[in-house]
Design an enzyme around this catalytic site. Structure first.
Site, PDB file in Angstrom:
ATOM      1  N   HIS A 185      -7.724  -1.792   8.825  1.00 35.28           N
ATOM      2  CA  HIS A 185      -6.702  -1.102   8.022  1.00 35.28           C
ATOM      3  C   HIS A 185      -7.091   0.374   7.983  1.00 35.28           C
ATOM      4  O   HIS A 185      -8.089   0.737   7.361  1.00 35.28           O
ATOM      5  CB  HIS A 185      -6.719  -1.750   6.624  1.00 35.28           C
ATOM      6  N   CYS A 198      -4.135   8.778   0.383  1.00 34.85           N
ATOM      7  CA  CYS A 198      -5.585   8.686   0.351  1.00 34.85           C
ATOM      8  C   CYS A 198      -5.959   8.907  -1.094  1.00 34.85           C
ATOM      9  O   CYS A 198      -5.721   9.982  -1.648  1.00 34.85           O
ATOM     10  CB  CYS A 198      -6.222   9.749   1.236  1.00 34.85           C
ATOM     11  N   ASN A 215      -1.166   5.602   5.125  1.00 34.41           N
ATOM     12  CA  ASN A 215      -1.482   4.632   6.170  1.00 34.41           C
ATOM     13  C   ASN A 215      -0.920   5.119   7.500  1.00 34.41           C
ATOM     14  O   ASN A 215       0.064   5.847   7.541  1.00 34.41           O
ATOM     15  CB  ASN A 215      -0.804   3.296   5.846  1.00 34.41           C
ATOM     16  N   ASP A 263       0.831  -1.212   0.000  1.00 33.35           N
ATOM     17  CA  ASP A 263       0.000   0.000   0.000  1.00 33.35           C
ATOM     18  C   ASP A 263       0.864   1.259   0.000  1.00 33.35           C
ATOM     19  O   ASP A 263       0.483   2.289  -0.568  1.00 33.35           O
ATOM     20  CB  ASP A 263      -0.917  -0.023   1.227  1.00 33.35           C
ATOM     21  N   HIS A 287      -6.187   4.417   7.250  1.00 36.55           N
ATOM     22  CA  HIS A 287      -5.357   5.504   6.730  1.00 36.55           C
ATOM     23  C   HIS A 287      -5.492   6.670   7.703  1.00 36.55           C
ATOM     24  O   HIS A 287      -6.544   6.864   8.311  1.00 36.55           O
ATOM     25  CB  HIS A 287      -5.815   5.897   5.321  1.00 36.55           C
TER      26      HIS A 287
END
Lengths: 312, 312
Positions: free
Chosen positions: B209, B242, B251, B17, B211
């Site tokens: 998860h 994002c 993240n 990610d 952000h």
């Protein structure tokens, strides 16, 4: 189910804790204009400045002038100033400041080394400030910095914190701020200490003040609310610093706190859009970016509105 | 008293990610070296990459190569990859990847507009992936992005989320990640949804998860733990982005999460010093600063050690 308060009080400390950490000294006019914006945004409590010696803290040298310009203008807003000693009470009287705050470090080691007295002895020495404040009809409160950890001794035993609280109560101060200036607080210890002091000292009106040095401040506020705390300091733009860590983050940003509280259904009475505008204005004056997520990303509502506009 | 787990599992997602949001494509050798560092630091789960089409995501084009180099080397670490479809399972089989993850957006509006199907219809279409994974002895999991809010419709009703979960369970997937890719989650809603799904779907192994787009991720993790969640993704250096807010934070940073968990007495089995070293190495490769408080300020122990050294 989480136990959260339905509303909390936020004190904006950017003009004091924020600006005292800046090299740049902003003008008295700018401070007064920002005060106007903050009042207009709905902050119920604002920390306006401090009555430290102007040579020690030139950024705060005009605190008296700011109070003279605004004290009578905003009778419904609690306007407070930090004071180091009795001289601070006298300056408060002279400029119309009706609320002052004393400070002591929770670090026994630091106090003994530098002042040759314990934190509670230091607080006992504040009796003259309390007497002078009472005589002049000025509210007086106290703060304890680094209760959640000190760079000198690490974790501070709760009984040492309690001794300082006892000392404040002994001199007649029952509004106390737990100020994590070292940014060492984490949510579990914050929750534990908050539960403890709320139970042991029901007569005290508590404030919590978190620096976001290690990114835990928003979780600390969340954990403190769960213990029953309802009064928090924050700083527009996340201004401020950690006195022990150069270049570290400052106070938790007001916008980020307001966003979290709004989304959690906790009322503040503050207009986040106006708070954001004040924050942008101050950062523009200082020509810096600040440390604030909401200033970069906007609120959830902003995001939804932007997406709707883009797809329209 | 807070209800916190005694230990949690952290999945490091920076190499997937994080890197998929970077312009720069880092070398396969660097990825393999970083994998070594992460394993050495003690991460029990690592998201290695994704099997998206290399033209769509060139940063992840060497995921097969990375797996070939490491899959047999670390049998005790769960190494997972994101897959878009059946082709992803086939690539996993070919390179020795033993765990894959599918994804669907929780936004009904977005799905209907773009794919002309609901999220649950999309998930129903994953049946072929599940069959192929089973045949090849590959574990398969699923994620739901934006359950805590979508830029298209804002808050998503819980029954729409539940329909997606039901669809995953119907195709045989019982490991599910709730992925706040829009960064709209806040701790109260996170806690409420976690309590709901844990109670309604006891057969599911949940991942969270977050952000940190609006600075709430650390509080979200804290609130999710209080609901009983014990598996969290995070990214070294806070890498990531994002997708809906340019220049927003990524993240939540692994170092910041580990620090908070360590200080709260929640075990991870991960060496924070080694995680910090891996984080610094990756940021150096990328020549960027990252979004991580601990990288700037150090841990509480670092601060205490520095002060002791300064005063010695």
């Amino acid at each position: 189910m989480l136990n959260l308060p339905s509303k909390v009080r936020i004190c904006e400390v950017g003009l004091r804790d924020g600006l005292q950490n800046e090299q740049q000294i902003i003008s008295t006019e700018d401070k007064i204009a920002l005060m106007e914006d903050l009042v207009e945004a709905g902050f119920p409590v604002i920390e306006v400045g401090s009555f430290m010696h102007p040579k020690r803290m030139p950024q705060m040298a005009d605190t008296d002038e700011v109070f003279k310009a605004i004290a009578a203008k905003y009778p419904n807003v609690e306007l407070r100033a930090l004071i180091p000693n009795l001289r601070g009470v006298q300056r408060a009287v002279d400029c119309g400041c009706k609320k002052v705050k004393l400070n002591v470090s929770a670090s026994r080691m630091h106090n003994l080394k530098n002042l040759n007295r314990t934190p509670e002895e230091t607080v006992a020495g504040f009796a003259d400030c309390v007497a002078a404040a009472r005589e002049n009809n000025i509210e007086i409160s106290g703060s304890i910095s680094m209760p959640f950890g000190s760079p000198w001794e690490g974790e501070i035993p709760q009984d040492q914190i309690d001794a300082i609280i006892d000392a404040y109560i002994a001199v007649g101060i029952t509004e106390i701020s737990l100020s994590d200036t070292s940014g060492m607080g984490t949510p579990k210890m914050v929750n534990t200490m908050c539960e403890h002091v709320l139970k042991k000292y029901p007569q005290v009106s508590w404030w919590l003040h978190f620096h976001n040095t290690r990114g835990t401040a928003i979780a600390n506020i969340f954990a403190a609310m769960q213990a029953g705390m309802t009064q928090f300091d924050s700083s527009i733009g996340g201004l401020g610093g950690c006195p022990f860590v150069p270049n570290a983050a400052g106070n938790i940003s007001t916008e980020d706190v307001l966003n979290m509280l709004n989304e959690c259904g906790v009322e503040t009475g503050i207009d986040i859009k106006k708070a954001i505008a004040a924050s942008r204005k101050l950062l523009e004056i200082l020509s810096k970016g600040g440390d604030s997520y909401i200033l970069k990303a906007g609120t959830n509502d902003d995001l939804i509105a932007n997406m709707a506009e883009k797809e329209a």
